[in-house]
Structures are given as C-alpha cells and as structure tokens.
Design an enzyme around this catalytic site. Sequence first.
Site, mmCIF file in Angstrom:
data_model
loop_
_atom_site.group_PDB
_atom_site.id
_atom_site.type_symbol
_atom_site.label_atom_id
_atom_site.label_comp_id
_atom_site.label_asym_id
_atom_site.label_seq_id
_atom_site.Cartn_x
_atom_site.Cartn_y
_atom_site.Cartn_z
ATOM 1 N N TYR A 5 -11.816 -8.156 5.922
ATOM 2 C CA TYR A 5 -10.685 -8.308 5.310
ATOM 3 C C TYR A 5 -10.521 -9.689 4.829
ATOM 4 C CZ TYR A 5 -6.241 -7.732 3.344
ATOM 5 O OH TYR A 5 -5.058 -7.875 2.388
ATOM 6 N N LYS A 47 -0.906 -17.122 7.179
ATOM 7 C CA LYS A 47 -0.128 -16.244 8.244
ATOM 8 C C LYS A 47 0.860 -17.116 9.285
ATOM 9 C CE LYS A 47 -1.902 -11.861 7.486
ATOM 10 N NZ LYS A 47 -3.350 -11.340 7.283
ATOM 11 N N ASP A 56 -12.825 -17.787 7.674
ATOM 12 C CA ASP A 56 -11.254 -17.163 7.402
ATOM 13 C C ASP A 56 -10.623 -16.972 8.675
ATOM 14 O OD1 ASP A 56 -8.957 -15.923 6.554
ATOM 15 O OD2 ASP A 56 -10.020 -14.322 5.516
ATOM 16 N N TYR A 66 0.835 -1.348 0.036
ATOM 17 C CA TYR A 66 -0.162 0.135 -0.028
ATOM 18 C C TYR A 66 0.828 1.187 0.036
ATOM 19 C CZ TYR A 66 -3.748 -3.185 1.058
ATOM 20 O OH TYR A 66 -4.720 -4.317 0.761
HETATM 21 C C1 LIG Z 1 -3.735 -11.491 5.760
HETATM 22 C C2 LIG Z 1 -5.155 -12.015 5.580
HETATM 23 C C3 LIG Z 1 -5.291 -12.583 4.560
HETATM 24 C C4 LIG Z 1 -4.792 -12.557 3.173
HETATM 25 O O1 LIG Z 1 -3.245 -13.408 3.237
HETATM 26 P P1 LIG Z 1 -2.303 -12.984 2.348
HETATM 27 O O2 LIG Z 1 -1.183 -14.049 2.756
HETATM 28 O O3 LIG Z 1 -1.810 -11.563 2.744
HETATM 29 O O4 LIG Z 1 -2.772 -13.075 0.988
HETATM 30 C C5 LIG Z 1 -6.892 -13.156 4.267
HETATM 31 N N1 LIG Z 1 -7.727 -12.935 5.092
HETATM 32 C C6 LIG Z 1 -7.293 -12.478 6.566
HETATM 33 C C7 LIG Z 1 -8.313 -12.725 7.599
HETATM 34 C C8 LIG Z 1 -6.226 -12.198 6.608
HETATM 35 O O5 LIG Z 1 -5.712 -11.692 7.918
#
Ligand SMILES: *Cc1c(COP(=O)(O)O)cnc(C)c1O
Length: 433
Positions: free
Chosen positions: A140, A267, A238, A12
């Site tokens: 997100y 992550k 997610d 960003y």
């Molecule tokens: C960081 C994140 C993503 C995206 O993961 P990237 O490895 O950056 O593509 C998707 N969902 C959540 C909840 C996140 O925190």
Amino acid sequence: MDFDRLHIWHPYNSLPSLHTQLEVESANHCLIKLRDGRELIDAMSSWWSAIHGYNHPVINAAAKSQIDQLSHIMFGGFTHQPAIELAELLISISPKGLDKIFFADSGSISVEVALKVSLQYWKSRNQPEKSKFLALKHAYHGDSFGAMSVCDPDEGMHSLFKDNIMQNVFAPSPGLAKNMSNCLIELEALFIKHQHQLAAFILEPLVQGAGGMLFYPAEYLIKARELCNRYQVLLIADEIATGFGRTGKLFACEWANISPDIMCVGKGLTGGYMTLAAMLCTEHISQTISQAQPGLLMHGPTFMGNPLACKIAYTSTRLLLDSPWQQRVRHIEQTLKHHFTTLKNLEGIKDVRVLGAIGVIELEQDGIGQDIQQIALKKGVWLRPFGRIIYTMPAYSIKPDQLETLAKVIVEAVTLGLQSSANPDETLVNQFV
Ligand SMILES: *Cc1c(COP(=O)(O)O)cnc(C)c1O
C-alpha cells in the site's frame, strides 16, 4: 450528524453513509473524548500518526507561536527557518546518503514525487525505457494515481482503475513467503526479466501496512538493495508508516543497515497534528536530474514546505528524539505480545504478530471486524479493523495502565466476537451490546 451522514465523504465510504461516525469533541494524550461524554483509549494513533498522543503542550506551544509569526508563505521564491531546521534534522537522522529533501503535502504525494523523480532520473540518463516500477503484492503506497499503480494488484482499487493506471511489475509478498530463499529467487527472476524496463523497486520496509499488516525479515531488504545495485534499479523505501520509531528503530531500513536511493516519510512526521510528508533522495539523483534537460524537478504543490507544518514536525521529531522512545516501544511490544499470545491457539485466529509498537491479530474469516470494533467501543477502546485484520499501534507515551486495558479489551473483544460468530443464534454480541 444527519448533515455529516448525507453530505460528507469519509474514508472508503458511501453517501449517504451506512454508518454514522462518532463525533469527537476533544482528545488528550491517549484519550479521545466524544460529544456524548464517552472517553475512549486510542489504539490507532489516528492511523500511525499521533505518536505522542493528542494535545501535547510542547507541540501546542510551538504551533501557537508559529501561527503568530507565519502560518504560510509560498515556497516558490521564499524559504524560512522552519523548513531549513526540519530539513537539517530529517537529513541528520535518515539513512546515510539521503541528503536532499522535497517537502510534500501528504504521504501519497511524496510517493508521487518519488516515482516522478525515478522516471526523471532515467530520462536524464537517456534511458527513458526504464519507466516501470517493481512493487510487492499486498503493498500500500497511497490513493493517488501513481501510488495506486504500485499498490496490491488484486485489490479493489486496481481492478476498478486497471485501464487508468500505469501497468507495473509485482513480486510476491515476502510477508507471506513460506520459504524466504525461494521468494528471493523469484524476486531476482523479475529483476532479470524486466531490468531494462525498471526505473525503481518500491517497498514498505519490514512492515506492509494497509495491504495486510504483514511483517518480513530484514534479510529481504538486504537482498533487495543488492539486486537494485546489480541490475541498476533505484530503491524506494516507503517509510510513511514505519518511520519515526514504530518498528523499534527510527527507520525500518536500519534493521537491514541499508540506505535506499529514495525514501518517503509522512504520518508520524508531525506527531499527527497536520498533514506533511517528505521525499528524501541521494545527491547522485538530484545532480543527475539537475544537470540534464530541463534541469528542474517538475513538481511544486501550493502548500509545499508549509511553515506551520514544518515547525510542528520539527518540534514533534525533537520531542521523539529526546524521549526514551526505544524503551517505550519495547515495553509496548512486550505487553502486546504477552496479551495477544493467549489468542494464538483460539479457533478462528489465523495469526498473531507483534513488532515494535504494532500488534496484529489476523482472523480466519471476514465479517467479524465490525462486531469486534463495537465490543471494544463499549469497553472504552477505539479500534478500526480492516477486513480480517484487527490491529493496534498506540502512542509510544501511552501510560502502562492504559496499555494494559487496551490490550485486555482487544483480547476480550476478539474472543467475544469469535464466539458470537460461531454461535450466531445466541447473538452474543447483541446481548453484550
Ligand atoms: C498512509 C500511507 C501512504 C499514504 O499517505 P497519505 O498521507 O494517506 O497520502 C503511503 N504509504 C504508506 C506505507 C502508508 O502507510
């Protein structure tokens, strides 16, 4: 450094970059060492990922031995022990029923695969009209196009790419709900209105991360599971940010004792060593897709199931499971609560909240985050606020004295940052810096 500023995009950011980046030479456990010799205590775990800190001897050894054996091989036509062992381990610790796995190369891609699987599931059941997603405001889920379409609809990416992304349905954020039963009534109304169009409901369980660091109660997840069952909509959790112990349970879904139909992890999966993510789903979904035409899940990245990443993820996850991580997360929660609550009644503070190893200080107004970051930097702590949100999620194994310093510095930096913004003439920050 000039070359970096002129030629290399950072997250960003503009080119040339308005800010110079800090040059890192090495990182060890919770200390980041800069090229100029400064050492910083890490408050960010490289965006949730470095759950054990950096340069862990056990993960290093596993990575080195895997490099000498096999760094990469295409997953089309081949398989290997690192992928099989990691799959077994992840399936054994995931919520019940999630026993099929797809290895993706980043969190965003695992979300793309989850969305695609949902669409393919309903096509396989001859209900192709079920092709929209229900998502939450302040969500997100990543930066790729499918993921963008389920991110907060009022934020920059959406308005900028409105004509280029899927049009989905958004429910109010439970993290901002004044009254949970009203919030749930509104949610059900959306299910009733859109049930024939909805493929899946996607959410970040318990903690909405990059969309505002908002927390919400497990009650909402329980209801979300019920509504998805009642109105025949798949539930996608997610857990890319919340997974691997961050909220105090291994997965945030466990707070509600629910199993989603599809789950994404990333992550913390590799302990921050390299990029790897996964989508898990139920056998019902994998069977439905496999028994219809074309009978194949239509996805397959080049670096799918990368053996080096899988070996590292397996080692990191075993390390986590064999550590007293619950105790450590609880200690972080108590320490952050203890220090952060002193800010609660300060002018300029909107909210202070702590859950597991996540601490959040929400300011009333924008524009102070940078000052706070600079003050923390001078005092030896690495922070990366966004907008009005100052937050930390340290490595679980952070030493008690480092954690104390980290929490104190954050409180001091926020206090000083607010003072200087209230008295701009005195340029307290500048004097300080
Ligand atoms: C960081 C994140 C993503 C995206 O993961 P990237 O490895 O950056 O593509 C998707 N969902 C959540 C909840 C996140 O925190």
